[in-house]
Design an enzyme around this catalytic site. Structure first.
Site, short mmCIF file in Angstrom:
data_model
loop_
_atom_site.label_atom_id
_atom_site.label_comp_id
_atom_site.label_asym_id
_atom_site.label_seq_id
_atom_site.Cartn_x
_atom_site.Cartn_y
_atom_site.Cartn_z
CE LYS A 1 -1.96 -6.66 -4.52
NZ LYS A 1 -2.60 -5.30 -4.93
CD GLN B 1 3.56 -4.10 -6.03
OE1 GLN B 1 3.19 -2.78 -5.54
NE2 GLN B 1 2.61 -4.83 -6.12
CG MET C 1 -2.30 -0.82 0.97
SD MET C 1 -3.43 -0.65 2.57
CE MET C 1 -2.11 -1.73 3.68
NE ARG D 1 -9.33 -0.90 0.81
CZ ARG D 1 -10.26 -1.07 -0.18
NH1 ARG D 1 -10.67 0.14 -0.51
NH2 ARG D 1 -10.64 -2.16 -0.63
CB CYS E 1 -0.75 0.68 -9.79
SG CYS E 1 -1.18 2.49 -9.31
#
Ligand SMILES: Cc1cc2nc3c(=O)[nH]c(=O)nc-3n(C[C@H](O)[C@H](O)[C@H](O)COP(=O)(O)O)c2cc1C
Length: 304
Positions: free
Chosen positions: A137, A66, A16, A220, A96
């Protein structure tokens, strides 16, 4: 894989941006996270040896770094530098959806250019030491779930793990993550699959593990809630445990030379359940930890 162990479910802190910094990663590990990711880091900035970006990697805990980039040599060079700085695993961001990232052919743009994504991944697999797993990812697809050749091609690159955020690029963060689609991906590929999306409690973890995934990434749902990795929810914690977790988070942030402003960002989540007055006092306090200690000892004294 370096993080595999008998314990199930495998739980990881999701990458994140602006959140999965070293203090957060370390805290989540202490509460039981099996693996952690750095936020997506710019391959270009790593190659330019930008200090703030290198510091993100050089943390001492084994973390998955990442990267985002669009060119084979650029991502490979950045991965080599990340390894020198201590990366345990290299992950390619293909999810993203932010416009400035996609415009440069990075992130979710790679979902629309599988040949290029595969070239990048093949180079990483072939060129990095075999002890360093390469992973990716992804999201479910660009505007609808894509399960066919795309996944087969991706897994043929030699990557050892796939993390799937159960939304398409077009969805951004809207709607609900589609865990049935994640389950179909797990059925199709023969590598480790982590699912990601809307897991906010130990009950959600149990529910989503029934899809057959190898593990779950929590994003989150871990902010202001690192104990989710231990199977506890906030109401299971005794007040002292809650307080000592906040103290530990503050200490880790301080040790990194980061300011109280960063701690306040997390504090607003830790304090979400408090009354407006206490919350307001905490968020404006010069040194919130002393105030928290006073509040908790007052509460404990009142409870007798
Ligand atoms: C603030 C924020 C920053 C994120 N940054 C990244 C990132 O750098 N790389 C990435 O692959 N995903 C990123 N994500 C996506 C998360 O890893 C995760 O897949 C998504 O939030 C869904 O999981 P959640 O519902 O548990 O948050 C980010 C999400 C949020 C909310």
């Amino acid at each position: 894989m370096w993080f595999l162990k008998a314990k199930k479910p495998l739980l990881g802190l999701a990458p994140m941006d602006g959140v999965s910094d070293y203090p957060m990663r370390q805290l989540c590990r202490e509460w039981g996270a099996d693996l952690t990711f750095t936020p997506f880091l710019s391959a270009d900035k790593i190659i330019q040896k930008e200090e703030a970006v290198l510091a993100e990697i050089r943390s001492g805990e084994p973390t998955i770094v990442q990267l985002f980039g669009s060119r084979v040599d650029q991502v490979f060079q950045a991965a080599e530098i990340a390894l020198e700085q201590g990366a345990r695993q290299i992950d390619l961001n293909m999810g993203c959806s932010a416009r400035h990232i996609v415009h440069k052919g990075c992130g979710a743009a790679l979902l629309g250019d599988i040949p290029q994504a595969c070239k990048i991944l093949e180079r990483l697999v072939a060129g990095l030491p075999s002890s360093v797993p390469v992973s990716a990812k992804i999201r479910l697809g660009l505007d609808r779930p894509t399960f066919t050749d795309f996944l087969d091609r991706l897994t043929q690159t030699g990557i050892r793990m796939l993390s799937v955020h159960g939304r398409t690029r077009a969805q951004g963060y809207s709607g609900q993550a589609d865990w049935e689609a994640i389950a179909r991906i797990k059925e199709r590929v023969n590598i480790i699959v982590f699912g990601s999306g809307d897991v906010r409690s130990p009950a959600d973890v149990q529910l989503r593990m029934t899809t057959g995934v190898d593990g779950i990434l929590i994003g989150r749902g871990a902010i202001g809630n690192p104990w989710i990795f231990s199977g506890l929810s906030e109401r299971d914690l005794i007040r002292q445990e809650w307080l000592s977790t906040l103290c530990r988070h503050r200490e880790l942030i301080q040790r990194e030379g980061q300011s109280i402003v960063l701690f306040r960002k997390y504090l607003s989540r830790y304090a979400a359940h408090l009354g407006a007055q206490d919350r307001g006092a905490l968020l404006t306090a010069e040194e919130p930890i002393s105030l928290l200690q006073t509040m908790v000892s007052g509460e404990l004294a009142r409870a007798g």
